[in-house]
Design an enzyme around this catalytic site. Structure first.
Site, PDB file in Angstrom:
ATOM      1  N   ARG A 110     -33.264 -37.899  -1.611  1.00  0.00           N
ATOM      2  CA  ARG A 110     -33.794 -38.870  -0.754  1.00  0.00           C
ATOM      3  C   ARG A 110     -32.595 -39.881  -0.811  1.00  0.00           C
ATOM      4  NH1 ARG A 110     -39.147 -41.940  -2.724  1.00  0.00           N
ATOM      5  NH2 ARG A 110     -38.347 -43.285  -1.175  1.00  0.00           N
ATOM      6  N   CYS A 111     -31.706 -39.979  -1.892  1.00  0.00           N
ATOM      7  CA  CYS A 111     -30.805 -41.047  -2.063  1.00  0.00           C
ATOM      8  C   CYS A 111     -29.371 -40.660  -1.385  1.00  0.00           C
ATOM      9  CB  CYS A 111     -30.641 -41.367  -3.462  1.00  0.00           C
ATOM     10  SG  CYS A 111     -29.496 -40.431  -4.320  1.00  0.00           S
ATOM     11  N   LEU A 112     -29.454 -39.376  -0.853  1.00  0.00           N
ATOM     12  CA  LEU A 112     -28.044 -39.093  -0.211  1.00  0.00           C
ATOM     13  C   LEU A 112     -28.224 -39.139   1.332  1.00  0.00           C
ATOM     14  CD1 LEU A 112     -27.272 -35.818  -2.253  1.00  0.00           C
ATOM     15  CD2 LEU A 112     -26.742 -37.957  -2.659  1.00  0.00           C
TER      16      LEU A 112
ATOM     17  N   THR C  80     -33.454 -41.618  -6.504  1.00  0.00           N
ATOM     18  CA  THR C  80     -33.290 -40.090  -6.950  1.00  0.00           C
ATOM     19  C   THR C  80     -33.221 -39.977  -8.584  1.00  0.00           C
ATOM     20  OG1 THR C  80     -32.160 -39.361  -4.829  1.00  0.00           O
ATOM     21  CG2 THR C  80     -32.165 -37.889  -6.877  1.00  0.00           C
ATOM     22  N   LEU C 106     -27.417 -43.858  -2.820  1.00  0.00           N
ATOM     23  CA  LEU C 106     -26.095 -43.946  -3.232  1.00  0.00           C
ATOM     24  C   LEU C 106     -25.303 -44.610  -2.007  1.00  0.00           C
ATOM     25  CD1 LEU C 106     -25.296 -40.632  -5.187  1.00  0.00           C
ATOM     26  CD2 LEU C 106     -25.174 -43.208  -5.973  1.00  0.00           C
TER      27      LEU C 106
END
Lengths: 112, 95, 122, 124
Positions: A110-112, C80, C106
Site C-alpha cells: 500500500r505504501c508504494l 505498510t 513512502l
C-alpha cells in the site's frame, strides 16, 4: 470478492482483494477467471503485460511499480505499447495493481 | 560543505561510531547523544586525524556521570543541536 | 525560513525516543519550520494507541499527541510498516492507530525530503 | 509536489547484513520509491552492509524472501550509483565479487567524499 478463486473445479486461496496467496498455483485460467469477475475479456495485448509482470516478479522478486514497468517493457515492446495511457486503457484499475493480480502475484504494498 | 554527525550508540557495543570515524572529514561536527556520549572515553576517539568539533548533549553527559575534563568535547543544549542542523550542510545519524 | 523534516525509526519503548521528542520540541520552539515527521520501521509503533506504560514512565504517545495538537505537527505513518506490526486501519477492531497520526506511505517521505532543507533521522 | 530540485539527492547508507533483519529491505523500498518519483538516489554499503552485495547468496535456503534479487532491477528505477567501502571489504576478507554489475569500490576517503555530496542521508 471471495477469498478463493475457482478454476477447473479447483479452489485457489486469495486475499480479500482477490490476489493469489501462493503465486506458484497460478495458471493462465486463473487470469481469465479473475478478468471475467471484472467484466474484462483478455486480449493478446493484456497477455503481453500480464506475462511481462509475472516474469519481472520471478526475476527480481518484486512487482514493478508503474514507472519501472513501462521502462522495462519499452526495451521489449517499444514506445507505443508501453505508454501509461496505453496501459491504463488495458487495465482501468491501474496496470501495476490489476496486471499483478491477474498474473497471480502478491498485492503490491500500500505504501508504494 | 560540512556534515553534522549525530552519534547515538556506544562504540563498546556497536560499530556505528567506527564507521562514523571512517566517514568524518575536516571541519565536520560530531554530536554525541544518548549512549554515544560514552565514546568520548573510548580509545578509538584517538584515531580522529581530522579537525572536527566534538560536542555532547549536556543532559546526556551529566545523566551518565561522564567526565569531560580530559576530552576535547564541549557540551551543548538541544536548542544548539537544532541550530547546528542548519549551520552544517547535511546530517548523518549513526544509530 | 529553514525547513526541517524528521524521520523516526526508533520504537517508543526505547529511551532513545525521548531524545527525538526533545529535539523536535526544541525545533518547534526555534525559528525554523518543522514540516512533518515520518514514522518508519519500528518507529511506527509510536502510533500504537494500545501501548501501555506505567504512569511514572515517559509517556511517549501523549507527547506526540500534544505536539500534534499544539503545533498541528503532521505525523505521517508508513502504513505498510504499521500493518507488518499488527496496526491496521482497515476495520475498527484492528485499528490501533492513534488519531493524531496520518496514514501515509513512502511517497510522503519523497515529498518531505524534497520540501525540507534538512531531513534528520532519529 | 515540488520534484526535480537539481541540488537534492538522497543517499541510503546500508550498514547491516541482509538476512538477520529488515534494514536492507527497508532501505531498498525507499530507494525504489524515490527512483519511481525520479529523485536522484544513490546506495552506499559500509560495514556489514557490504554483505548485501556479495555474489552467490540465497535467502530462500533460510526462508527469507530474497530482496537482493531486486538489486538487478535498479536500471528500471534509474538507480545507477552503487558504492561500496573498500575498507569494509578488506576488514571482512571479501573480494570485489558482487551480484550486480554497477558497483563502484571506493577507498575510505573517496567513499566519504561521495557520500557527502548528497543533501540527504538516511542510514539503515
Amino acid at each position: 470478492m471471495a477469498i478463493s478463486v475457482e478454476f477447473n473445479g479447483k479452489q485457489v486461496a486469495t486475499d480479500k482483494q482477490g490476489y493469489l496467496l501462493d503465486h506458484t498455483q497460478w495458471q493462465e485460467d486463473v487470469a481469465i477467471i479473475m478478468a471475467e469477475h471484472d467484466n474484462l475479456v483478455l486480449t493478446s495485448d493484456h497477455w503481453e503485460v500480464i506475462n511481462f509482470v509475472r516474469q519481472f516478479y520471478l526475476t527480481y522478486n518484486t512487482s514493478p511499480a508503474i514507472r519501472a514497468l513501462t521502462k522495462a517493457m519499452k526495451a521489449e515492446f517499444g514506445e507505443e505499447k508501453t505508454s501509461s495511457r496505453y496501459l491504463f486503457r488495458l487495465f482501468p484499475d491501474g496496470p501495476a495493481k490489476q496486471a499483478t493480480k491477474y498474473a497471480g502475484l502478491p498485492k503490491p504494498k500500500r505504501c508504494l | 560543505m560540512t556534515t553534522l554527525h549525530i552519534v547515538r550508540q556506544s562504540a563498546f557495543t556497536t560499530s556505528d561510531f567506527a564507521q562514523c570515524l571512517q566517514t568524518v572529514k575536516d571541519s565536520d561536527c560530531i554530536v554525541f547523544t544518548d549512549d554515544g556520549c560514552y565514546n568520548l572515553t573510548h580509545p578509538c576517539i584517538k584515531q580522529l586525524s581530522v579537525q572536527v568539533e566534538l560536542k555532547a548533549i549536556i543532559e546526556h553527559v551529566n545523566a551518565r556521570a561522564i567526565n569531560l575534563t580530559n576530552t576535547k568535547a564541549t557540551t551543548i543544549t538541544m536548542n544548539e543541536l537544532v541550530a547546528l542542523t542548519f549551520q552544517t550542510d547535511r546530517v548523518i545519524t549513526w544509530q | 525560513m529553514n525547513k526541517l523534516a524528521v524521520v523516526i525509526t526508533t520504537p517508543p519503548y526505547s529511551n532513545l525516543i525521548i531524545t527525538a521528542l526533545n529535539y523536535i520540541e526544541a525545533a518547534l520552539h526555534s525559528d525554523i519550520e518543522l514540516i512533518g515527521v515520518f514514522f518508519y520501521q519500528d518507529g511506527v509503533l509510536n502510533a500504537n494507541s494500545k501501548v501501555q506504560l506505567a504512569s511514572d514512565e515517559f509517556q511517549t504517545i501523549k507527547r506526540w499527541q500534544a505536539l500534534h495538537e499544539q503545533y498541528h505537527l503532521p505525523l505521517h505513518l508508513c502504513i505498510t510498516a504499521a500493518e507488518k506490526r499488527g496496526m491496521s486501519d482497515e476495520n475498527d477492531a484492528d485499528n490501533l492507530i492513534h488519531p493524531a497520526f496520518t496514514i501515509s506511505g513512502l511517497g510522503e517521505l519523497v515529498e518531505l525530503s524534497t520540501s525540507a532543507d534538512r531531513l534528520v533521522q532519529f | 509536489m515540488t520534484l526535480h530540485q537539481p541540488n537534492k539527492s538522497l543517499a541510503l547508507l546500508n550498514s547491516k547484513a541482509p538476512y538477520a533483519n529488515n534494514a536492507g529491505k527497508d532501505a531498498l523500498d525507499i530507494a525504489l520509491v524515490f527512483g519511481s518519483f525520479e529523485q536522484a538516489t544513490a546506495l552506499f554499503f559500509q560495514g556489514d552492509g557490504v554483505y548485501q552485495l556479495m555474489q552467490g547468496q540465497d535467502g530462500d535456503i533460510i526462508s527469507v524472501k530474497d530482496y537482493l534479487k531486486t538489486f538487478s532491477a535498479f536500471e528500471f528505477y534509474d538507480i545507477e550509483d552503487v558504492y561500496v567501502c573498500q575498507q569494509s571489504l578488506i576488514e571482512r576478507g571479501l573480494a570485489s565479487d558482487f551480484h550486480i554489475e554497477q558497483v563502484q569500490v571506493l577507498n575510505q576517503h573517496d567513499f566519504a567524499s561521495k557520500l557527502t555530496t548528497h543533501s540527504t542521508i538516511l542510514r539503515f
